[in-house]
Design a protein around this motif. Structure first.
Motif, PDB file in Angstrom:
ATOM      1  N   ALA A 159      39.218  -1.515 -16.492  1.00  0.00           N
ATOM      2  CA  ALA A 159      38.591  -0.872 -17.380  1.00  0.00           C
ATOM      3  C   ALA A 159      38.026   0.395 -17.160  1.00  0.00           C
ATOM      4  O   ALA A 159      38.085   1.409 -18.046  1.00  0.00           O
ATOM      5  N   MET A 160      37.581   0.658 -15.967  1.00  0.00           N
ATOM      6  CA  MET A 160      36.876   2.082 -15.661  1.00  0.00           C
ATOM      7  C   MET A 160      38.070   2.876 -15.872  1.00  0.00           C
ATOM      8  O   MET A 160      37.807   4.419 -16.248  1.00  0.00           O
ATOM      9  N   VAL A 161      39.271   2.730 -15.371  1.00  0.00           N
ATOM     10  CA  VAL A 161      40.189   3.566 -15.138  1.00  0.00           C
ATOM     11  C   VAL A 161      40.722   3.893 -16.536  1.00  0.00           C
ATOM     12  O   VAL A 161      40.823   5.110 -16.981  1.00  0.00           O
ATOM     13  N   LEU A 162      40.622   2.982 -17.301  1.00  0.00           N
ATOM     14  CA  LEU A 162      41.195   3.217 -18.782  1.00  0.00           C
ATOM     15  C   LEU A 162      40.038   4.180 -19.581  1.00  0.00           C
ATOM     16  O   LEU A 162      40.592   4.991 -20.291  1.00  0.00           O
ATOM     17  N   SER A 163      39.162   4.016 -19.183  1.00  0.00           N
ATOM     18  CA  SER A 163      37.945   4.965 -19.762  1.00  0.00           C
ATOM     19  C   SER A 163      38.364   6.416 -19.576  1.00  0.00           C
ATOM     20  O   SER A 163      38.257   7.235 -20.526  1.00  0.00           O
ATOM     21  N   GLU A 164      38.673   6.617 -18.365  1.00  0.00           N
ATOM     22  CA  GLU A 164      39.093   7.849 -18.138  1.00  0.00           C
ATOM     23  C   GLU A 164      40.373   8.321 -19.000  1.00  0.00           C
ATOM     24  O   GLU A 164      40.427   9.474 -19.527  1.00  0.00           O
TER      25      GLU A 164
ATOM     26  N   LEU B  21      38.908  -4.339 -23.359  1.00  0.00           N
ATOM     27  CA  LEU B  21      40.207  -4.789 -22.444  1.00  0.00           C
ATOM     28  C   LEU B  21      40.070  -6.130 -22.643  1.00  0.00           C
ATOM     29  O   LEU B  21      39.272  -6.732 -21.887  1.00  0.00           O
ATOM     30  N   CYS B  22      41.261  -6.926 -23.010  1.00  0.00           N
ATOM     31  CA  CYS B  22      41.251  -8.307 -22.711  1.00  0.00           C
ATOM     32  C   CYS B  22      42.858  -8.971 -22.244  1.00  0.00           C
ATOM     33  O   CYS B  22      43.553  -8.273 -22.632  1.00  0.00           O
ATOM     34  N   VAL B  23      42.583  -9.977 -21.661  1.00  0.00           N
ATOM     35  CA  VAL B  23      43.876 -10.681 -21.585  1.00  0.00           C
ATOM     36  C   VAL B  23      43.647 -12.122 -21.865  1.00  0.00           C
ATOM     37  O   VAL B  23      42.662 -12.733 -21.972  1.00  0.00           O
ATOM     38  N   GLN B  24      44.917 -12.401 -22.268  1.00  0.00           N
ATOM     39  CA  GLN B  24      44.910 -14.002 -22.543  1.00  0.00           C
ATOM     40  C   GLN B  24      46.147 -14.728 -22.076  1.00  0.00           C
ATOM     41  O   GLN B  24      47.069 -14.215 -21.514  1.00  0.00           O
ATOM     42  N   HIS B  25      45.870 -16.013 -21.698  1.00  0.00           N
ATOM     43  CA  HIS B  25      47.074 -17.028 -21.330  1.00  0.00           C
ATOM     44  C   HIS B  25      47.178 -18.094 -21.907  1.00  0.00           C
ATOM     45  O   HIS B  25      46.142 -18.604 -22.712  1.00  0.00           O
ATOM     46  N   VAL B  26      48.487 -18.755 -21.947  1.00  0.00           N
ATOM     47  CA  VAL B  26      48.791 -19.971 -22.552  1.00  0.00           C
ATOM     48  C   VAL B  26      48.164 -21.090 -21.999  1.00  0.00           C
ATOM     49  O   VAL B  26      47.398 -21.832 -22.623  1.00  0.00           O
TER      50      VAL B  26
ATOM     51  N   VAL C 260      36.121  -9.850 -29.328  1.00  0.00           N
ATOM     52  CA  VAL C 260      36.137  -8.601 -29.047  1.00  0.00           C
ATOM     53  C   VAL C 260      34.809  -7.989 -29.423  1.00  0.00           C
ATOM     54  O   VAL C 260      34.412  -6.959 -28.678  1.00  0.00           O
ATOM     55  N   GLY C 261      34.570  -8.142 -30.684  1.00  0.00           N
ATOM     56  CA  GLY C 261      33.293  -7.394 -31.216  1.00  0.00           C
ATOM     57  C   GLY C 261      32.038  -7.835 -30.407  1.00  0.00           C
ATOM     58  O   GLY C 261      31.121  -7.033 -30.388  1.00  0.00           O
ATOM     59  N   THR C 262      32.018  -9.014 -29.832  1.00  0.00           N
ATOM     60  CA  THR C 262      30.917  -9.428 -29.335  1.00  0.00           C
ATOM     61  C   THR C 262      30.852  -8.852 -27.800  1.00  0.00           C
ATOM     62  O   THR C 262      29.807  -8.372 -27.347  1.00  0.00           O
ATOM     63  N   ILE C 263      31.992  -8.588 -27.247  1.00  0.00           N
ATOM     64  CA  ILE C 263      31.984  -7.947 -26.052  1.00  0.00           C
ATOM     65  C   ILE C 263      31.624  -6.529 -26.081  1.00  0.00           C
ATOM     66  O   ILE C 263      30.685  -6.122 -25.323  1.00  0.00           O
ATOM     67  N   ALA C 264      31.799  -5.966 -27.041  1.00  0.00           N
ATOM     68  CA  ALA C 264      31.532  -4.443 -26.990  1.00  0.00           C
ATOM     69  C   ALA C 264      29.878  -4.406 -27.569  1.00  0.00           C
ATOM     70  O   ALA C 264      29.284  -3.455 -26.986  1.00  0.00           O
TER      71      ALA C 264
ATOM     72  N   GLY D 210      37.632 -11.052 -21.356  1.00  0.00           N
ATOM     73  CA  GLY D 210      37.756  -9.340 -21.931  1.00  0.00           C
ATOM     74  C   GLY D 210      36.336  -8.680 -21.412  1.00  0.00           C
ATOM     75  O   GLY D 210      35.480  -9.408 -20.919  1.00  0.00           O
ATOM     76  N   VAL D 211      36.675  -7.507 -21.124  1.00  0.00           N
ATOM     77  CA  VAL D 211      35.475  -6.523 -20.367  1.00  0.00           C
ATOM     78  C   VAL D 211      35.423  -5.447 -21.364  1.00  0.00           C
ATOM     79  O   VAL D 211      36.504  -4.922 -22.061  1.00  0.00           O
TER      80      VAL D 211
END
Ligand code: PEP
Ligand code: MG
Length: 758
Positions: free
Chosen positions: A153-158, A131-136, A81-85, A118-119
């Protein structure tokens, strides 16, 4: 995006739209959002991390332990997560744990999930969360799923900004890896030091609404914006207006290619189909392109990417109606202007009190924007590569154009060191002010006339400040450049009268309009509407004035009336053949007769001069010299023609040296060609304002310099230390058998004699 991606993004967006419109609390909204996205992308886990106090905090999750919410915190650069940011890039991994940056957090209970995507969540170009998703199952997410994630992610930013969930000033600048101090190097175009905040000449548009209310309406907005943009680009091409700041055809061609690129408009339309507003769709497509381009390490492509960024920004500005440049919005603090390139008129639109410096990605020493900046006392650094990618609006900058560097986001230590230099430079300026009353004479007693170049009313106080001997070149076209329409005769008269008034008994040489080249007037077009291949050698200066003699007539009237009772010095630019001088003079003489007929008060004396900037005229000096009162060598143009090197082409900015034997021999020939005639010979190009060059010019017989005001003090000091006999003999030797580098030889010579130079 293919159809499926559009459908899945749209489905998620429709639901998100409802969530955002609901009246629930921000945290509750986020909780629903992760459920909607997780379901939509068929992922057991969906989490949102937001930046709080410099850390990425888990704000909401579906699938991970709820105990971890507001407990799990990652530093920037820590874990996936920190790397993506920090990189502002997405990650898509089949096996999260095998990534070198993976950091396991037991409280989340994430060990059973293998795949991870993640994005970054970006706001005003800054990463404010992830924002990230994970799957088994250990599978990489499909590209369409990543697309959907990025759109969401764009929508979330708003959502998160509207809810005030992140501090807007806190984010990391997306796309810029370094947020710490950085130093970039360029080419000094106008010397000086300045500090201030970065202001983009063409501000980036802030996207306020991401999710569309009415997809069809958004589509129409984009269609219209594309039409308008294409129209603008076509117009630029047709009028060559684009060339104002020295941009090239190549750039224009690329703009055209992008503007008409069906792929680009199609991708934007698809993004609209997925439920985004026009602005968000343009930005979404741009984000994707940026990401792709970043993976290709090719400087040529990077250049093209700048073009596309310019164009996407233009499209965004049209679609959102945010059309003005930073000048029209006004500068609020001390500012350093950032641009790819600028025209002189664009620069003049800025508030002189707040504008402290200019940094350009392109630019060249004799481009008019640089001459204007120099006259305004504003330092300019040019040719700074990847400038706009390294900065964000509002970044603190220390511009040291003397050393050709800019420090971005400087450390307190760097600021302190800079302030010390700044103060020292002010002290030096103050010391030059002491020379105000001193008449510049060489050690062996020759008086050198040191005058200033000017072009605006505001330049006139420089005469008193520097104690210069007069205005050796008043560029009258500057008034035309800063006006929206052709200045009427009364306005011209008023300016010239004010200028003469301000000059008192010091002489002012008015040059008649030199329009064309890189000084383009939108209201004065060629009759045939043709675009010029080569405007510097095209329809400009006296060529325009003689053809449109109404223009010259009006200017003649204005000058004659303004100089009533005084001496009027008139100079014609770009004289290539003696008859052109005669014809221009004739226009004035006709006006003289006309005014005399009206019994109007006239100038006591009228002195006519020519500029020598077209090499051909040097061959005709015996013919023209008897008709002249003075001759002014315009080395900016003269050298571009001697070397066949466009003065505003940034690629050639450093190629040829003014201190070359060919140029110095040529100037000597002009001095010799006028000997025996009663003609004052001045050099009024930019080179006269540089110390080594001034020294060399004195060495070939130049006794009159007209230079940028800031150079008057240093030049007076130089003159007082020079032995004219000695430099003349030295130059004669070097020009007879030229050394490898005339500059290096002259520099050594000057240093050995304690002539502080450059
Ligand atoms: C020159 O060409 O040197 C000159 C002084 O004129 P301008 O820079 O305005 O073309
Ligand atoms: Mg010129």
């Amino acid at each position: 995006m293919d159809r499926q991606a559009v459908v899945s993004a749209r489905r998620i967006l429709t639901r998100l739209h409802d969530v955002m419109a609901s009246r629930s609390h921000a945290q509750a909204k986020l909780n629903t959002v992760v459920e909607v996205i997780g379901e939509g992308l068929d992922s057991e886990v969906c989490s949102v991390y937001l930046l709080r106090e410099g850390m990425l905090e888990l704000f909401a999750t579906r699938g991970l332990s709820q105990e971890a919410v507001h407990v799990t915190r990652m530093a920037i650069g820590e874990g996936l997560v920190g790397t993506i940011a920090s990189s502002a890039e997405m990650l898509n991994l089949a096996e999260a744990a095998s990534h070198p940056d993976f950091s396991y957090r037991p409280e989340t209970g994430e060990d059973k999930y293998h795949s991870f995507a993640g994005v970054p969540i970006v706001r005003r170009e800054r990463a404010v969360g992830v924002l990230c998703v994970q799957h088994v199952d250990p599978r990489r997410y499909e590209e369409i799923e990543i697309e959907a994630l990025q759109t969401v992610a764009m929508v979330l930013s708003e959502l998160i900004t509207n809810a005030g969930l992140v501090d807007e000033d806190e984010g990391l600048f997306a796309g810029v890896q370094h947020t710490g101090p950085e130093q970039l190097r360029g080419l000094t175009l106008a010397k000086g030091l300045a500090s201030g905040q970065a202001v983009f000449h063409q501000p980036r548009v802030t996207i306020e609404h991401v999710v569309a209310e009415d997809t069809e309406a958004e589509r129409q907005r984009v269609y219209m914006a594309f039409d308008k943009m294409r129209e603008q680009i076509d117009r630029m091409a047709a009028q060559a207006e684009f060339g104002m700041g020295g941009e090239h055809e190549e750039v224009l061609e690329t703009y055209k290619m992008f503007a008409y690129d069906e792929g680009w408009s199609r991708r934007i339309n698809e993004a609209i189909d997925s439920g985004l507003t026009a602005e968000a769709a343009i930005e979404r497509v741009q984000q994707r392109t940026r990401m792709r381009m970043r993976q290709i390490d090719d400087p040529l492509l990077a250049d093209r990417m700048h073009d596309l960024e310019d164009l996407a920004n233009r499209l965004l500005r049209i679609v959102s109606g945010q059309l003005g440049t930073a000048a029209s919005m006004g500068l609020r603090n001390d500012a350093i202007l950032i641009a790819r390139n600028l025209g002189p008129a664009e620069l003049l639109e800025y508030d002189r009190r707040r504008l402290k410096g200019v940094i350009l990605e392109e630019g060249s020493l004799t481009a008019h924007v640089v001459i204007v900046a120099r006259a305004m006392g504003i330092p300019v650094l040019g040719r700074v590569r990847s400038l706009r990618g390294a900065l964000r609006e509002g970044d603190m900058l220390l511009l040291d154009a003397d050393q050709a560097i800019v420090q971005i986001r400087p450390t307190p230590g760097a600021i302190e060191a800079f302030d010390t230099r700044f103060n020292r430079s002010r002290e030096r300026q103050a010391a030059y002010a002491q020379l105000r009353e001193v008449e510049p004479c060489t050690r062996d007693g020759t008086r050198i006339m040191v005058m200033i170049n000017a072009g605006l009313r505001d330049d006139m106080p420089n005469l008193a400040l520097t104690g210069a001997d007069g205005v050796g070149l008043f560029r009258t076209e500057f008034q035309f450049l800063v006006s929206a329409t052709l200045p009427a005769r009364e306005r011209q008269t008023r300016l010239y009268r004010d200028v003469l008034e301000a000059a008192g008994d010091k002489p002012v040489v008015f040059r008649t309009v030199d329009i064309g080249g890189d000084k383009v007037l939108p209201y004065l077009r060629r009759n045939d509407g043709e675009q010029e291949e080569n405007p510097a050698m095209g329809w400009r200066a006296l060529r325009v004035a003689l053809e449109r003699d109404g223009l010259l007539k009006v200017q003649a009237r204005a000058l004659l009336e303004a100089a009533a009772g005084r001496t009027l010095n008139v100079m014609f630019p770009m004289v290539a053949e003696p008859w052109e001088f005669d014809a221009a003079r004739e226009v004035f003489e006709t006006q003289v007769k006309f005014l005399k007929g009206l019994k109007k008060p006239m100038p006591e004396v009228i002195r006519y001069g020519a500029m020598l900037e077209v090499p051909a005229l040097a061959e005709m000096l015996d013919v023209i010299a008897p008709r002249l009162s003075f001759l002014s060598i315009g080395t900016n143009d003269l050298t571009q023609f001697l070397f066949a090197a466009d003065r505003s082409n940034p690629k050639l900015a450093e190629r040829y040296d003014w201190l070359s034997p060919s140029i110095m021999r040529f100037i000597r020939r002009i001095v010799e060609g006028t000997a025996g005639h009663d003609v004052d010979v001045t050099v009024c190009g930019e080179m006269g304002g540089r110390q080594l060059e001034a020294l060399a010019l004195m060495g070939v017989g130049i006794r009159r310099l007209s230079i940028t005001p800031a150079a008057v003090g240093p030049t007076k000091e130089l003159v007082s230390k020079v032995d004219l006999g000695e430099i003349t003999a030295a130059m004669a030797g070097w020009l007879a058998s030229p050394p490898v580098s005339l500059r290096a030889t002259l520099q050594n010579w000057a240093s050995a004699r304690g002539l502080v130079v450059d």
